[in-house]
Design a protein around this motif. Structure first.
Motif, mmCIF file in Angstrom:
data_model
loop_
_atom_site.group_PDB
_atom_site.id
_atom_site.type_symbol
_atom_site.label_atom_id
_atom_site.label_comp_id
_atom_site.label_asym_id
_atom_site.label_seq_id
_atom_site.Cartn_x
_atom_site.Cartn_y
_atom_site.Cartn_z
ATOM 1 N N ARG A 42 0.662 -1.225 -0.251
ATOM 2 C CA ARG A 42 0.122 0.134 -0.417
ATOM 3 C C ARG A 42 0.924 0.820 -0.238
ATOM 4 N NH1 ARG A 42 -2.343 4.120 -0.690
ATOM 5 N NH2 ARG A 42 -4.281 4.906 0.156
ATOM 6 N N VAL A 43 1.684 1.539 0.337
ATOM 7 C CA VAL A 43 2.864 2.472 1.037
ATOM 8 C C VAL A 43 3.752 2.806 -0.139
ATOM 9 C CG1 VAL A 43 1.820 2.789 3.516
ATOM 10 C CG2 VAL A 43 4.666 1.658 2.750
ATOM 11 N N GLY A 44 4.375 1.042 -1.057
ATOM 12 C CA GLY A 44 5.088 1.488 -1.713
ATOM 13 C C GLY A 44 6.290 1.033 -1.763
ATOM 14 N N ALA A 45 6.480 0.277 -0.378
ATOM 15 C CA ALA A 45 7.690 -0.011 0.497
ATOM 16 C C ALA A 45 8.139 -1.299 0.116
ATOM 17 C CB ALA A 45 7.673 -0.123 2.070
ATOM 18 N N ALA A 46 9.581 -2.334 0.828
ATOM 19 C CA ALA A 46 10.069 -3.234 -0.115
ATOM 20 C C ALA A 46 9.451 -4.555 0.739
ATOM 21 C CB ALA A 46 11.544 -3.488 0.083
ATOM 22 N N HIS A 47 9.915 -3.478 2.288
ATOM 23 C CA HIS A 47 9.358 -4.713 3.515
ATOM 24 C C HIS A 47 8.472 -3.545 4.590
ATOM 25 C CE1 HIS A 47 12.780 -7.110 2.403
ATOM 26 N NE2 HIS A 47 13.035 -6.053 1.950
ATOM 27 N N ALA A 48 7.991 -4.520 4.916
ATOM 28 C CA ALA A 48 7.212 -3.800 6.098
ATOM 29 C C ALA A 48 7.084 -4.862 7.951
ATOM 30 C CB ALA A 48 5.300 -3.419 5.825
ATOM 31 N N ILE A 49 7.325 -4.079 8.988
ATOM 32 C CA ILE A 49 7.494 -5.115 9.854
ATOM 33 C C ILE A 49 6.540 -5.100 10.984
ATOM 34 C CG2 ILE A 49 9.123 -5.694 11.838
ATOM 35 C CD1 ILE A 49 10.565 -4.766 8.712
ATOM 36 N N ALA A 50 5.936 -5.324 11.293
ATOM 37 C CA ALA A 50 4.775 -4.905 12.385
ATOM 38 C C ALA A 50 5.460 -4.820 13.708
ATOM 39 C CB ALA A 50 3.431 -5.933 12.045
ATOM 40 N N CYS A 51 4.581 -4.241 14.427
ATOM 41 C CA CYS A 51 5.233 -3.992 16.137
ATOM 42 C C CYS A 51 4.184 -4.470 16.937
ATOM 43 C CB CYS A 51 6.642 -3.695 16.140
ATOM 44 S SG CYS A 51 6.279 -1.966 15.674
ATOM 45 N N ALA A 52 4.545 -4.301 17.968
ATOM 46 C CA ALA A 52 3.687 -3.912 19.669
ATOM 47 C C ALA A 52 3.199 -2.263 19.372
ATOM 48 C CB ALA A 52 4.273 -3.847 20.627
ATOM 49 N N HIS A 164 4.972 15.453 -3.281
ATOM 50 C CA HIS A 164 5.267 16.080 -5.243
ATOM 51 C C HIS A 164 6.394 16.982 -4.348
ATOM 52 C CE1 HIS A 164 0.933 15.424 -6.166
ATOM 53 N NE2 HIS A 164 0.560 15.325 -4.692
ATOM 54 N N PHE A 165 7.628 16.295 -5.240
ATOM 55 C CA PHE A 165 8.946 16.432 -5.200
ATOM 56 C C PHE A 165 9.373 16.284 -6.491
ATOM 57 C CE2 PHE A 165 8.437 14.825 -0.557
ATOM 58 C CZ PHE A 165 8.790 16.678 0.132
ATOM 59 N N GLY A 166 9.379 17.375 -7.615
ATOM 60 C CA GLY A 166 10.258 17.536 -8.613
ATOM 61 C C GLY A 166 9.323 17.421 -9.426
ATOM 62 N N GLY A 167 8.401 17.234 -9.762
ATOM 63 C CA GLY A 167 6.948 16.605 -10.833
ATOM 64 C C GLY A 167 6.990 14.718 -10.518
ATOM 65 N N ALA A 168 7.712 14.588 -9.246
ATOM 66 C CA ALA A 168 7.097 13.038 -8.893
ATOM 67 C C ALA A 168 6.176 12.752 -7.672
ATOM 68 C CB ALA A 168 8.398 12.654 -8.437
ATOM 69 N N THR A 169 5.339 12.140 -7.923
ATOM 70 C CA THR A 169 4.355 11.488 -7.096
ATOM 71 C C THR A 169 4.957 10.762 -6.106
ATOM 72 O OG1 THR A 169 2.728 12.986 -8.425
ATOM 73 C CG2 THR A 169 2.032 10.982 -5.939
ATOM 74 N N GLU A 170 4.957 10.696 -4.748
ATOM 75 C CA GLU A 170 5.560 9.656 -3.701
ATOM 76 C C GLU A 170 4.244 9.992 -2.362
ATOM 77 O OE1 GLU A 170 9.415 11.672 -2.650
ATOM 78 O OE2 GLU A 170 9.503 11.398 -4.369
ATOM 79 N N THR A 171 4.777 8.506 -1.678
ATOM 80 C CA THR A 171 3.830 7.926 -0.837
ATOM 81 C C THR A 171 4.625 8.435 0.532
ATOM 82 O OG1 THR A 171 1.888 6.743 -2.523
ATOM 83 C CG2 THR A 171 1.785 6.317 0.117
ATOM 84 N N ILE A 172 4.137 8.202 1.992
ATOM 85 C CA ILE A 172 5.006 8.445 2.626
ATOM 86 C C ILE A 172 4.639 7.691 3.428
ATOM 87 C CG2 ILE A 172 4.786 8.946 5.150
ATOM 88 C CD1 ILE A 172 5.479 11.627 4.153
ATOM 89 N N GLY A 173 6.248 6.146 3.922
ATOM 90 C CA GLY A 173 5.612 5.133 3.983
ATOM 91 C C GLY A 173 6.542 4.740 2.822
ATOM 92 N N ALA A 284 -0.578 25.922 8.753
ATOM 93 C CA ALA A 284 -0.384 25.850 7.482
ATOM 94 C C ALA A 284 -0.354 24.855 6.682
ATOM 95 C CB ALA A 284 0.754 26.810 6.859
ATOM 96 N N GLN A 285 -0.661 24.732 5.260
ATOM 97 C CA GLN A 285 0.146 23.266 4.574
ATOM 98 C C GLN A 285 0.958 23.576 3.308
ATOM 99 O OE1 GLN A 285 -3.264 21.243 2.542
ATOM 100 N NE2 GLN A 285 -2.321 20.874 0.837
ATOM 101 N N PRO A 286 2.522 22.515 3.496
ATOM 102 C CA PRO A 286 3.340 22.589 2.797
ATOM 103 C C PRO A 286 3.141 23.392 1.147
ATOM 104 C CG PRO A 286 4.010 21.806 4.775
ATOM 105 C CD PRO A 286 2.583 21.601 5.216
ATOM 106 N N ALA A 287 3.500 23.238 0.007
ATOM 107 C CA ALA A 287 3.215 23.234 -1.731
ATOM 108 C C ALA A 287 2.934 22.000 -1.654
ATOM 109 C CB ALA A 287 3.982 24.302 -2.239
ATOM 110 N N TRP A 288 4.187 20.726 -1.340
ATOM 111 C CA TRP A 288 4.358 19.984 -2.008
ATOM 112 C C TRP A 288 4.106 18.223 -0.839
ATOM 113 C CZ3 TRP A 288 8.036 22.620 0.904
ATOM 114 C CH2 TRP A 288 7.582 22.357 2.885
ATOM 115 N N SER A 289 2.307 19.187 -0.244
ATOM 116 C CA SER A 289 2.434 18.087 0.667
ATOM 117 C C SER A 289 0.798 18.096 0.342
ATOM 118 C CB SER A 289 2.141 18.165 2.750
ATOM 119 O OG SER A 289 1.801 17.435 2.919
#
Length: 382
Positions: A42-52, A164-173, A284-289
């Motif tokens: 969902r976030v586009g990461a290679a690994h996710a490790i669940a914890c407490a 949105h950094f440098g024209g690319a859309t990225e996802t937190i995580g 305030a909301q940053p322009a890239w967010s």
């Protein structure tokens, strides 16, 4: 009463937990890996490790980086206690960074100032995506890299947020700019497991170390007897049970719906609060967010309104509206004042002096936003 945050638990969530309760594994079973795979995808990461929980996620991240006494970690002062405490758990020292007074976020400038104050090498930098708005990750990563530090995102507020950094859309995580990102599934967060946390990373070695450290540091050597395990170093019991992962999987399937609703409510708030400016206005909301806001924080000029924050909080409560303050600057806490002395962080003080979080959660009705805005106006005498 409208609380500032609330979980959304539906019949299918309850059914998912009930099914897990009837299964063979209540913990360390297949739902843990299923939740991890789904979250990573969902976030586009290679690994996710669940914890407490989210605090355990931060602690594991510090352990995974092998931080310890003599090391230093930069954390913003506007955050929950856990961001700073995780460094102390491993014996590292905290260098508090100031924040932008209108967003509450660490900036490249405040990070550089904190690095200049550090009396030794800084090994990690922990930007916090406060409220759900994203920090300027590429710039922060560049500053951290120059200092020889690793970037670890503290992202419990920001699940679903895109940038949105440098024209690319990225996802937190997706950890394009950092070594790891940590999340929380506390009930008021975007998705809930009751308690729960996650660490994402694209580094397979870090992922392996995180998984080992969350379960007492135990390893099972290849080719050893089936009962054999070894502990090269102590870890912790930070596992997340299958029961809670079942709830997490069900909640994760609703993330798009939750995100859409939070964005709609945030937009409605901005319109409804506009007549209260300049006395009160949304942070305030940053322009890239492009955030999925966890917190609907308004910045209030209490002096101009002629009312204290306590006056406003109590007036809102009398009208059935809950509120909260996010956060008391961590550098003010007695433990850290005794350890590091008095600090001057004007951005953090300015943020704290004006901030108030209003109700925001998917179960709110459209009319609730107008009710809250009207109550706030009445509380401020506008």
């Amino acid at each position: 009463m409208l609380p500032y945050g609330r979980q959304t638990i539906e019949d299918d969530d309850i059914a998912a937990v009930a099914e897990a309760l009837r299964a063979d594994f209540l913990t360390t079973g297949p739902r843990v890996e299923a939740f991890e795979r789904a979250f990573a995808e969902r976030v586009g990461a290679a690994h996710a490790i669940a914890c407490a929980n989210g605090t355990a996620a931060l602690h594991l991240a510090m352990l995974a980086l092998r931080l310890g006494p003599g090391d230093r970690v930069v954390a913003p002062s506007i955050t929950f206690l856990a961001t700073a405490n995780c460094a102390r758990y491993v014996g590292a020292e905290v260098v508090f960074a100031d924040v932008d007074p209108d967003t509450g976020l660490m900036t490249p400038a405040t990070l550089r100032e904190a690095l200049a104050r550090a009396d030794g090498p800084v090994k990690a930098v922990l930007p916090v995506h406060l409220r759900g708005d994203a920090c300027e990750l590429p710039a922060l990563a560049a500053v951290a890299r120059e200092a020889g530090a690793v970037l670890v995102e503290d992202a419990p507020h920001a699940l679903g947020t895109t940038t949105h950094f440098g024209g690319a859309t990225e996802t937190i995580g997706d950890v394009r700019h950092s070594a790891m990102a940590t999340f929380s599934f506390h009930p008021v967060k975007t998705i809930a497991t009751g308690e729960g946390g996650m660490v994402t990373t694209n580094d397979p070695a870090l992922a392996s170390r995180l998984r080992t450290l969350r379960s007492h540091g135990m390893l099972r050597p290849e080719g050893a007897e089936p009962w054999w395990y070894e502990m090269p170093e102590p870890g912790f019991n930070y596992r997340l049970p299958d029961i809670l992962c079942a709830l997490g999987l069900s909640q994760l399937r609703k993330l798009d719906r939750f995100a859409t609703r939070r964005r709609a409510l945030s937009a409605a708030y901005r319109e409804a609060l506009a007549p209260l400016a300049p006395v009160a206005r949304p942070a305030a909301q940053p322009a890239w967010s492009d955030p999925v806001l966890h917190l609907m924080t308004v910045l209030i000029d209490f002096e101009r309104a002629g009312r204290s924050r306590l006056d406003v909080v109590e007036a809102l409560r009398a009208r059935g509206v809950g509120s909260q303050v996010h956060y008391i600057p961590v550098h003010r806490q007695p433990y850290y004042r005794e350890r590091y002395g008095e600090l001057s962080l004007p951005g953090a003080e300015a943020w704290y002096g004006r901030c108030l979080s209003l109700p925001l959660y998917p179960g709110m009705q459209d009319g609730d936003v107008r009710t809250v805005a009207e109550a706030l106006g009445a509380a401020l005498g506008i």
